[in-house]
Enzyme design. Structure first.
Site, PDB file in Angstrom:
ATOM      1  N   HIS A   6     -32.355 -10.391 -21.803  1.00 20.24           N
ATOM      2  CA  HIS A   6     -31.683 -11.522 -21.168  1.00 20.24           C
ATOM      3  C   HIS A   6     -30.349 -11.098 -20.562  1.00 20.24           C
ATOM      4  O   HIS A   6     -29.429 -10.698 -21.283  1.00 20.24           O
ATOM      5  CB  HIS A   6     -31.463 -12.617 -22.219  1.00 20.24           C
ATOM      6  CG  HIS A   6     -30.888 -13.882 -21.690  1.00 20.24           C
ATOM      7  ND1 HIS A   6     -29.965 -14.621 -22.378  1.00 20.24           N
ATOM      8  CD2 HIS A   6     -31.114 -14.549 -20.533  1.00 20.24           C
ATOM      9  CE1 HIS A   6     -29.640 -15.694 -21.686  1.00 20.24           C
ATOM     10  NE2 HIS A   6     -30.334 -15.664 -20.558  1.00 20.24           N
ATOM     11  N   ARG A   7     -30.255 -11.156 -19.242  1.00 23.09           N
ATOM     12  CA  ARG A   7     -29.068 -10.717 -18.494  1.00 23.09           C
ATOM     13  C   ARG A   7     -28.728  -9.262 -18.802  1.00 23.09           C
ATOM     14  O   ARG A   7     -27.561  -8.859 -18.790  1.00 23.09           O
ATOM     15  CB  ARG A   7     -27.869 -11.628 -18.770  1.00 23.09           C
ATOM     16  CG  ARG A   7     -28.154 -13.112 -18.502  1.00 23.09           C
ATOM     17  CD  ARG A   7     -26.942 -13.982 -18.751  1.00 23.09           C
ATOM     18  NE  ARG A   7     -27.356 -15.373 -18.988  1.00 23.09           N
ATOM     19  CZ  ARG A   7     -26.557 -16.340 -19.428  1.00 23.09           C
ATOM     20  NH1 ARG A   7     -25.278 -16.079 -19.652  1.00 23.09           N
ATOM     21  NH2 ARG A   7     -27.013 -17.560 -19.627  1.00 23.09           N
ATOM     22  N   GLU A  33     -34.165  -9.844 -17.422  1.00 21.84           N
ATOM     23  CA  GLU A  33     -33.893 -11.126 -16.763  1.00 21.84           C
ATOM     24  C   GLU A  33     -32.497 -11.088 -16.180  1.00 21.84           C
ATOM     25  O   GLU A  33     -31.569 -10.523 -16.782  1.00 21.84           O
ATOM     26  CB  GLU A  33     -34.025 -12.269 -17.785  1.00 21.84           C
ATOM     27  CG  GLU A  33     -33.932 -13.664 -17.193  1.00 21.84           C
ATOM     28  CD  GLU A  33     -32.523 -14.241 -17.180  1.00 21.84           C
ATOM     29  OE1 GLU A  33     -32.333 -15.337 -16.618  1.00 21.84           O
ATOM     30  OE2 GLU A  33     -31.587 -13.584 -17.726  1.00 21.84           O
ATOM     31  N   ASP A  35     -29.715 -13.399 -13.153  1.00 25.55           N
ATOM     32  CA  ASP A  35     -29.467 -14.657 -12.444  1.00 25.55           C
ATOM     33  C   ASP A  35     -28.906 -14.365 -11.054  1.00 25.55           C
ATOM     34  O   ASP A  35     -28.146 -13.412 -10.876  1.00 25.55           O
ATOM     35  CB  ASP A  35     -28.453 -15.505 -13.219  1.00 25.55           C
ATOM     36  CG  ASP A  35     -28.881 -15.705 -14.663  1.00 25.55           C
ATOM     37  OD1 ASP A  35     -29.711 -16.589 -14.898  1.00 25.55           O
ATOM     38  OD2 ASP A  35     -28.380 -14.984 -15.541  1.00 25.55           O
ATOM     39  N   HIS A  48     -24.428 -15.323 -13.337  1.00 17.48           N
ATOM     40  CA  HIS A  48     -25.026 -16.545 -13.882  1.00 17.48           C
ATOM     41  C   HIS A  48     -24.376 -17.811 -13.358  1.00 17.48           C
ATOM     42  O   HIS A  48     -25.048 -18.730 -12.897  1.00 17.48           O
ATOM     43  CB  HIS A  48     -24.945 -16.529 -15.413  1.00 17.48           C
ATOM     44  CG  HIS A  48     -25.544 -17.746 -16.051  1.00 17.48           C
ATOM     45  ND1 HIS A  48     -24.825 -18.914 -16.273  1.00 17.48           N
ATOM     46  CD2 HIS A  48     -26.807 -17.997 -16.506  1.00 17.48           C
ATOM     47  CE1 HIS A  48     -25.604 -19.808 -16.823  1.00 17.48           C
ATOM     48  NE2 HIS A  48     -26.814 -19.285 -16.987  1.00 17.48           N
ATOM     49  N   GLU A 108     -33.957 -15.190 -12.011  1.00 12.16           N
ATOM     50  CA  GLU A 108     -33.738 -16.635 -12.057  1.00 12.16           C
ATOM     51  C   GLU A 108     -32.862 -17.055 -10.879  1.00 12.16           C
ATOM     52  O   GLU A 108     -31.712 -16.628 -10.757  1.00 12.16           O
ATOM     53  CB  GLU A 108     -33.073 -17.072 -13.363  1.00 12.16           C
ATOM     54  CG  GLU A 108     -32.867 -18.590 -13.389  1.00 12.16           C
ATOM     55  CD  GLU A 108     -32.153 -19.115 -14.616  1.00 12.16           C
ATOM     56  OE1 GLU A 108     -31.635 -20.264 -14.543  1.00 12.16           O
ATOM     57  OE2 GLU A 108     -32.110 -18.408 -15.642  1.00 12.16           O
ATOM     58  N   LYS A 110     -30.620 -19.674  -9.260  1.00 12.80           N
ATOM     59  CA  LYS A 110     -29.826 -20.815  -9.695  1.00 12.80           C
ATOM     60  C   LYS A 110     -29.871 -21.912  -8.636  1.00 12.80           C
ATOM     61  O   LYS A 110     -29.864 -21.640  -7.426  1.00 12.80           O
ATOM     62  CB  LYS A 110     -28.378 -20.397  -9.964  1.00 12.80           C
ATOM     63  CG  LYS A 110     -28.242 -19.186 -10.888  1.00 12.80           C
ATOM     64  CD  LYS A 110     -28.920 -19.388 -12.227  1.00 12.80           C
ATOM     65  CE  LYS A 110     -28.137 -20.314 -13.124  1.00 12.80           C
ATOM     66  NZ  LYS A 110     -28.724 -20.353 -14.500  1.00 12.80           N
ATOM     67  N   ASP A 228     -31.366 -11.859 -26.112  1.00 19.24           N
ATOM     68  CA  ASP A 228     -30.042 -11.267 -25.927  1.00 19.24           C
ATOM     69  C   ASP A 228     -29.940  -9.897 -26.577  1.00 19.24           C
ATOM     70  O   ASP A 228     -28.986  -9.156 -26.295  1.00 19.24           O
ATOM     71  CB  ASP A 228     -28.958 -12.162 -26.546  1.00 19.24           C
ATOM     72  CG  ASP A 228     -28.796 -13.492 -25.841  1.00 19.24           C
ATOM     73  OD1 ASP A 228     -29.334 -13.649 -24.722  1.00 19.24           O
ATOM     74  OD2 ASP A 228     -28.132 -14.388 -26.408  1.00 19.24           O
TER      75      ASP A 228
END
Length: 238
Positions: A6-7, A33, A35, A48, A108, A110, A228
């Protein structure tokens, strides 16, 4: 069950930076992943928030700066002095980096307040330009974006993002042209995605950050978890 960072390696490095992605790729993971927001000059960038305040030493909206201006801000020292000098990367930079790696990028998009078509067109142009259609999964909470994406590039996998279960998911998924479902993990929601998996849906769960949560998702048969802590998860599920 696949592991998606995640990120990037968010627990140990500043999120959504090249340091985070490079660090995450050192573990036995399947995906990363990230954003995406858009700059004033229509460059898709990896961050993000709609503002740069939380994760850089600057202030203001991402879309009020050009890409060149954004690169003047430090995106690492807020997390730790050893990361001073990290920059907000462009989507193109990240996709070129991952191109030869055996990692899928979960991108992702936004939700934008206006002119979302230009945002989507810019992102699709970068993916097509880097020839990474088969390495990318596009996800978003803005489900109306998904048909637009599929109409313009049907080879890209699309995923609807949701915080809560959606009733009659089969019909809804077809309506929004989503290939897969990304849902926030919850003990109470597990019965829904266990049923979805049995009915042939590709389900990935996010916010999976403990051993118990990971094993619960594995038992439910989900395709992947977004965590995470890819270090812990890759050790657990090795």
């Amino acid at each position: 069950m696949k592991i998606i960072a995640h990120r990037g390696n968010k627990r140990y490095t500043p999120e959504n930076t090249m340091a985070a992605f490079i660090s995450a790729a050192e573990y036995s993971i399947n995906g990363i992943e990230l954003d995406v927001q858009i700059t004033r000059d229509h460059i898709p960038v990896v961050i993000h928030d709609s503002k740069i305040d939380r994760t850089t030493d600057g202030k203001g909206n991402v879309n009020s700066f050009t890409f060149k201006e954004l690169r003047n801000f430090d995106a690492g020292s807020w997390f730790g002095e050893q990361f001073r000098g990290e920059k907000i990367p462009s989507l193109e930079e990240v996709l070129l980096w991952v191109k030869e790696k055996n990692i899928t990028m979960h991108v992702e998009l936004k939700e934008q307040k206006d002119n979302y078509e230009a945002f989507l067109d810019s992102c699709l142009a970068v993916i097509h330009g880097t020839r990474t259609e088969k390495k990318v999964v596009i996800s978003t909470f803005a489900h109306s974006y998904l048909p637009y994406i599929k109409e313009r590039n049907s080879s890209i996998e699309t995923a609807l993002l949701t915080k809560t279960p959606i009733i009659r998911i089969s019909g809804y998924r077809k309506t929004v042209n989503a290939d897969s479902i990304h849902i926030r993990h919850s003990y109470y929601y597990a019965k829904f995605y266990r049923s979805w998996v049995r009915n042939g849906h590709t389900v990935r769960t996010y916010n999976v950050n403990s051993t118990r949560e990971a094993l619960r998702c594995q038992a439910a048969g989900v395709d992947g978890i977004i965590s995470d802590d890819p270090k812990m998860m890759s050790g657990l599920l090795k």
